[in-house]
Design a protein around this motif. Sequence first.
Motif, PDB file in Angstrom:
ATOM      1  N   ARG A   1       3.821  -3.566 -17.559  1.00 60.58           N
ATOM      2  CA  ARG A   1       3.451  -2.206 -17.950  1.00 60.58           C
ATOM      3  C   ARG A   1       4.302  -1.221 -17.161  1.00 60.58           C
ATOM      4  N   PRO A   2       4.456  -0.022 -17.716  1.00 61.78           N
ATOM      5  CA  PRO A   2       5.282   0.977 -17.027  1.00 61.78           C
ATOM      6  C   PRO A   2       4.755   1.219 -15.618  1.00 61.78           C
ATOM      7  N   GLU A   3       5.674   1.523 -14.705  1.00 57.35           N
ATOM      8  CA  GLU A   3       5.308   1.727 -13.308  1.00 57.35           C
ATOM      9  C   GLU A   3       4.278   2.826 -13.111  1.00 57.35           C
ATOM     10  N   ASP A   4       4.298   3.800 -14.011  1.00 54.90           N
ATOM     11  CA  ASP A   4       3.395   4.937 -13.814  1.00 54.90           C
ATOM     12  C   ASP A   4       2.149   4.858 -14.702  1.00 54.90           C
ATOM     13  N   GLU A   5       1.909   3.677 -15.264  1.00 62.74           N
ATOM     14  CA  GLU A   5       0.648   3.512 -15.985  1.00 62.74           C
ATOM     15  C   GLU A   5      -0.380   3.040 -14.965  1.00 62.74           C
ATOM     16  N   PHE A   6      -1.034   4.003 -14.328  1.00 57.22           N
ATOM     17  CA  PHE A   6      -1.863   3.661 -13.182  1.00 57.22           C
ATOM     18  C   PHE A   6      -3.278   3.249 -13.583  1.00 57.22           C
ATOM     19  N   LEU A   7      -3.791   2.326 -12.794  1.00 53.02           N
ATOM     20  CA  LEU A   7      -5.140   1.826 -13.023  1.00 53.02           C
ATOM     21  C   LEU A   7      -6.166   2.953 -12.970  1.00 53.02           C
ATOM     22  N   MET A   8      -5.956   3.900 -12.062  1.00 51.73           N
ATOM     23  CA  MET A   8      -6.958   4.957 -11.890  1.00 51.73           C
ATOM     24  C   MET A   8      -7.062   5.845 -13.123  1.00 51.73           C
ATOM     25  N   ASN A   9      -6.044   5.782 -13.987  1.00 43.92           N
ATOM     26  CA  ASN A   9      -6.101   6.590 -15.200  1.00 43.92           C
ATOM     27  C   ASN A   9      -6.726   5.837 -16.371  1.00 43.92           C
ATOM     28  N   ALA A  10      -7.027   4.557 -16.139  1.00 39.49           N
ATOM     29  CA  ALA A  10      -7.690   3.783 -17.191  1.00 39.49           C
ATOM     30  C   ALA A  10      -9.152   4.214 -17.277  1.00 39.49           C
TER      31      ALA A  10
ATOM     32  N   GLU B   1       0.813  -1.217   0.000  1.00 40.55           N
ATOM     33  CA  GLU B   1       0.000   0.000   0.000  1.00 40.55           C
ATOM     34  C   GLU B   1       0.845   1.265   0.000  1.00 40.55           C
ATOM     35  N   LYS B   2       1.857   1.281   0.829  1.00 44.11           N
ATOM     36  CA  LYS B   2       2.696   2.476   0.892  1.00 44.11           C
ATOM     37  C   LYS B   2       3.408   2.694  -0.439  1.00 44.11           C
ATOM     38  N   LYS B   3       3.888   1.596  -0.999  1.00 39.89           N
ATOM     39  CA  LYS B   3       4.610   1.676  -2.270  1.00 39.89           C
ATOM     40  C   LYS B   3       3.768   2.396  -3.322  1.00 39.89           C
ATOM     41  N   TRP B   4       2.512   1.981  -3.450  1.00 41.99           N
ATOM     42  CA  TRP B   4       1.690   2.591  -4.497  1.00 41.99           C
ATOM     43  C   TRP B   4       1.315   4.026  -4.167  1.00 41.99           C
ATOM     44  N   TYR B   5       1.029   4.292  -2.904  1.00 41.22           N
ATOM     45  CA  TYR B   5       0.647   5.667  -2.580  1.00 41.22           C
ATOM     46  C   TYR B   5       1.795   6.618  -2.899  1.00 41.22           C
ATOM     47  N   ASP B   6       3.009   6.203  -2.560  1.00 36.77           N
ATOM     48  CA  ASP B   6       4.176   7.038  -2.861  1.00 36.77           C
ATOM     49  C   ASP B   6       4.336   7.241  -4.359  1.00 36.77           C
ATOM     50  N   ARG B   7       4.116   6.176  -5.118  1.00 37.49           N
ATOM     51  CA  ARG B   7       4.239   6.317  -6.576  1.00 37.49           C
ATOM     52  C   ARG B   7       3.186   7.266  -7.122  1.00 37.49           C
ATOM     53  N   TRP B   8       1.968   7.121  -6.619  1.00 41.07           N
ATOM     54  CA  TRP B   8       0.911   8.033  -7.088  1.00 41.07           C
ATOM     55  C   TRP B   8       1.296   9.475  -6.788  1.00 41.07           C
ATOM     56  N   LEU B   9       1.782   9.705  -5.560  1.00 36.88           N
ATOM     57  CA  LEU B   9       2.158  11.055  -5.170  1.00 36.88           C
ATOM     58  C   LEU B   9       3.303  11.570  -6.035  1.00 36.88           C
ATOM     59  N   SER B  10       4.281  10.703  -6.251  1.00 33.11           N
ATOM     60  CA  SER B  10       5.460  11.168  -6.975  1.00 33.11           C
ATOM     61  C   SER B  10       5.104  11.536  -8.419  1.00 33.11           C
ATOM     62  N   LYS B  11       4.057  10.950  -8.945  1.00 30.28           N
ATOM     63  CA  LYS B  11       3.631  11.320 -10.302  1.00 30.28           C
ATOM     64  C   LYS B  11       2.528  12.373 -10.263  1.00 30.28           C
ATOM     65  N   ASN B  12       2.190  12.806  -9.047  1.00 27.29           N
ATOM     66  CA  ASN B  12       1.235  13.903  -8.897  1.00 27.29           C
ATOM     67  C   ASN B  12      -0.116  13.637  -9.569  1.00 27.29           C
ATOM     68  N   VAL B  13      -0.557  12.399  -9.508  1.00 23.08           N
ATOM     69  CA  VAL B  13      -1.764  12.038 -10.252  1.00 23.08           C
ATOM     70  C   VAL B  13      -3.063  12.583  -9.666  1.00 23.08           C
ATOM     71  N   PHE B  14      -3.005  13.062  -8.444  1.00 25.20           N
ATOM     72  CA  PHE B  14      -4.246  13.574  -7.845  1.00 25.20           C
ATOM     73  C   PHE B  14      -4.414  15.075  -8.097  1.00 25.20           C
ATOM     74  N   HIS B  15      -3.399  15.665  -8.707  1.00 22.78           N
ATOM     75  CA  HIS B  15      -3.439  17.114  -8.892  1.00 22.78           C
ATOM     76  C   HIS B  15      -4.332  17.482 -10.068  1.00 22.78           C
ATOM     77  N   SER B  16      -5.071  18.547  -9.872  1.00 26.71           N
ATOM     78  CA  SER B  16      -5.999  18.970 -10.916  1.00 26.71           C
ATOM     79  C   SER B  16      -5.780  20.443 -11.261  1.00 26.71           C
ATOM     80  N   LEU B  17      -5.893  20.738 -12.539  1.00 30.04           N
ATOM     81  CA  LEU B  17      -5.905  22.126 -12.995  1.00 30.04           C
ATOM     82  C   LEU B  17      -7.044  22.254 -13.991  1.00 30.04           C
ATOM     83  N   PRO B  18      -7.620  23.417 -14.098  1.00 28.38           N
ATOM     84  CA  PRO B  18      -8.725  23.565 -15.053  1.00 28.38           C
ATOM     85  C   PRO B  18      -8.282  23.210 -16.468  1.00 28.38           C
TER      86      PRO B  18
END
Length: 876
Positions: A702-711, A14-31
């Motif tokens: 698959r690449p480490e940063d090809e995240f499921l949440m982006n599918a 769990e920690k591994k993935w959360y860190d990866r998500w953060l490091s790729k800034n996938v939760f960040h949003s801009l208009p």
Amino acid sequence: MQELESKYIAKNIEKKWYDRWLSKNVFHSLPDERTPYTIVIPPPNVTGVLHMGHMLNETIQDVLCRKERMNGKNVCWVPGTDHASIATEAKVVNLLKEKGINKADLSREEFLKYAWQWKEEKGGIILQQLKELGCSCDWDRTKFTMDEDMSQAVIKVFCDLYDKGLIYRGVRMVNWDPKAQTAVSDEEVIYKDQHSKLYYLRYRFADEKDGYVVVATTRPETIMGDTAVCVNPKDERFASLKGKKLIVPIVNREVPVIFDEYVDMTFGTGALKITPAHDINDYNIGIKHKLNSINIFNDNGTLNDNGLAYKGMDRFDCRKKIVEDLQSADLIEKIEDYDNKIGLSERTSVPIEPKLSMQWFCKMKQMAEPALKAVESGQIKFHPEKFINTYRHWMEDTKDWCISRQLWWGHRIPAYYLPNNEYVVALSLEQAFEKAKQIMPDIKIEDLRQDEDVLDTWFSSWLWPMSCFNGINEPENEEIKYYYPTSDLITGPDIIFFWVARMIMAGLEFRKEIPFKNVYFTGIVRDKLGRKMSKTLGNSPDPLLLIDKYGADGVRMGMLMCSPAGNDLPFDEAYPEQGRNFSNKIWNALRLISGWTEEETEQPESSKLAVEWFKERMNVMLEQIEDDFSKYRLSECLKNIYSFIWDDFCSWFLEIIKPEYQKPIDKKTYRETISVFEDLMKILQPFMPFVTEEIYHKLRERPEDEFLMNACYPKSSKKENPMDGEFVFIKEIITSIRGLRNSKGLSPKQVLQCYIKESGSKDLILKYESIITKLANIDRINFVSDKQEGTLSLMVRTTEIFIPVSQNINKEEEIKKINEQIKYYEGFIVSINKKLSNEKFVNNAPEKVVALERKKLADCETKLNALKQELASLQN
RNA sequence: GGGAGUAUAGCUCAGUUGGUUUAGAGCAUCUGCCUUACAAGCAGAGGGUCAUAGGUUCGACUCCUAUUACUCCCACCA
């Protein structure tokens, strides 16, 4: 593929993935050009730590965010914390006390320095804890209600409302919290039942030696503030009291008898003591009859100079003492047990003291009207709808909101007093100075003194959906225009007035637009016994320990499994355990597949059918899921997905396509299986983001940063799905053969023979023969026209199945069973015939329904015949 | 005192506008299995007058009325 642990250990990944998500800034949003999906978090207290209520709340928000993210929306979930003025100030005061520092010895500036220091060091722990849960918040946007821009917005709004005449200052009876030593709003008073006493006190006549009037009270200590005794003018018992004076016991003050219809003749003795300074009703009567008001309390709840001999005592100690003194003076007629309600401060739990004081108020009526309309018209939707009633009830009768608090931690009221006690309200000291000069031309800026009070915490929270995007200070900025109105608000019904209603008012007042489109009210998390979780009961599990034990996924699932909107959730550790077991189940499905080797062999018929069926099943489920989400039925939705994966995928699909031990699997089936598995992970991702991500990456390179949440979330292809229904029948056949095996103690390994009587279902059975033989472990299906010797019969719908058994058949037992069934069907046939012979039914019921009854009847008769034949053959 | 909601299996809940075989699921329970992905598992089974009493209807878990029980909200009876 690599060797996998036989048990899924959530901690490891769990920690591994959360860190990866953060490091790729996938939760960040801009208009951007996508449709936004916005949620602002209900900001937890900055001093808070995660409790079970948060877990439920944040899990729901995260599920919605993750689902919408996969739907292609631009998801923005803004996290943040609330300064929570009373709670935080109390906490800081306590911490200082531990260090031997007394708040009273500090200046406002010194105290605030400590408070900020503490906030920077220890505040916001709760946000870190949300990360453990997997929350996909846009951390770059983390807000705090006392951030510079947030504070500016609050002040701006205050000035604006003041200019509109919606904020005023005045002396009113308010709810005083003697512990926090501040006024609180009506909503912050919680009424609780309490066993108390009703004291009957004797008030002697001033001009007569013997007589007295008995007055009932629950608060004998307040006699020091008595300024009258009141009776109902219609009360004949007291008609002679006109113009009389009474002596307040102990105090020996002479007070008048007054007459007012307010008094309930049936309560107590019908005579009421009037203490205008300490009771809202007495206060009103006091005004009406022009009575004196004698305040007997200090701000901390001790007696002041008017408390005579009791001066300095705490109000409740004083009650005890004064009762003793009254008793020794023979001034108490009697004492009765009495249950009444007592108002407690929401924050400190001490009894509220009504207190007359100068406060700031905000008028609500004008803002409430459009806010009510917005909900009643359906512009804002409540889930569940029943809360509209609660909302309406409050909105139709709003009282003015006491917004000033006698605290230091918070937004200081922007009112500035001139030396003559006039005041101006302005955004800043400089602007206040300009205004003040118009009143007093020779005033100097140092002569202005800002109001000491701060604003109610909710006076900043009600702006939250706007101020998170700086929509108050810069109403035309790109972000507020893009993200506002927000999409969904997830919160508890306990703050519907505190927060939800006021946000709607503020949104409409300051932006002319609703703040959110949907409000999802969660239930309250309770323990197994139905009690609220509380620190004092010690019945609240530590969420972080639960996560440690069952994984964030397990806990998330546990929270959701039994929490339909608005329903309370009786929490039991069995729920997260079930969640953990589910993670493990999926993990083991992965292990199974990982062990397979693919080969270019022909696809078995059973696998071909299974793949086709499963795809249809998937279509049906996807439509179900969309429907569930559209109605915010998250609990139902997760249950559906749970059984879809556990039963349909693992127990049926995988068992069908599973190759024999150590045999390879054909390429086609293998590829389809991987693809189907991936879809399942996509479907489950919003609920269980960690285990699904891990498996997604193990299913395929698959690449480490090809995240499921982006599918993309899978979409139903929406064609007819006939196999889904057919398969239900096939499952029934397999299950009943297994059941027979079980009841006869036959090993699952033993291959059985199987005869099926020719009937209309023959084609269907033939179609799925390969699957039936494999899963029921039978040799082949032989179609016959009659029952075979030495076989036991099974009846699936109207299909008869005969299974030869080598052992002797216990005839008596079988006959008994068959007779029971015959009885059941005969009874059933009677009830159907009753219907069908009823002319009114045949004439009035829709044709479809009548036809169905006829079919039922025919089916039953077929079964009955078969059973009777069976019986006859056994009795031979 | 006013208002709202709930009542279905031991527990937690589904049951869509009344009609798809005299009610479904998960958990728990019971039986048999360490079957080569998983005992955090597999295969089965048992378990309900749908709170009570009336009513509407050809037909009620579903609609109406009353009653009971529990929950929540609101209200200034000392």
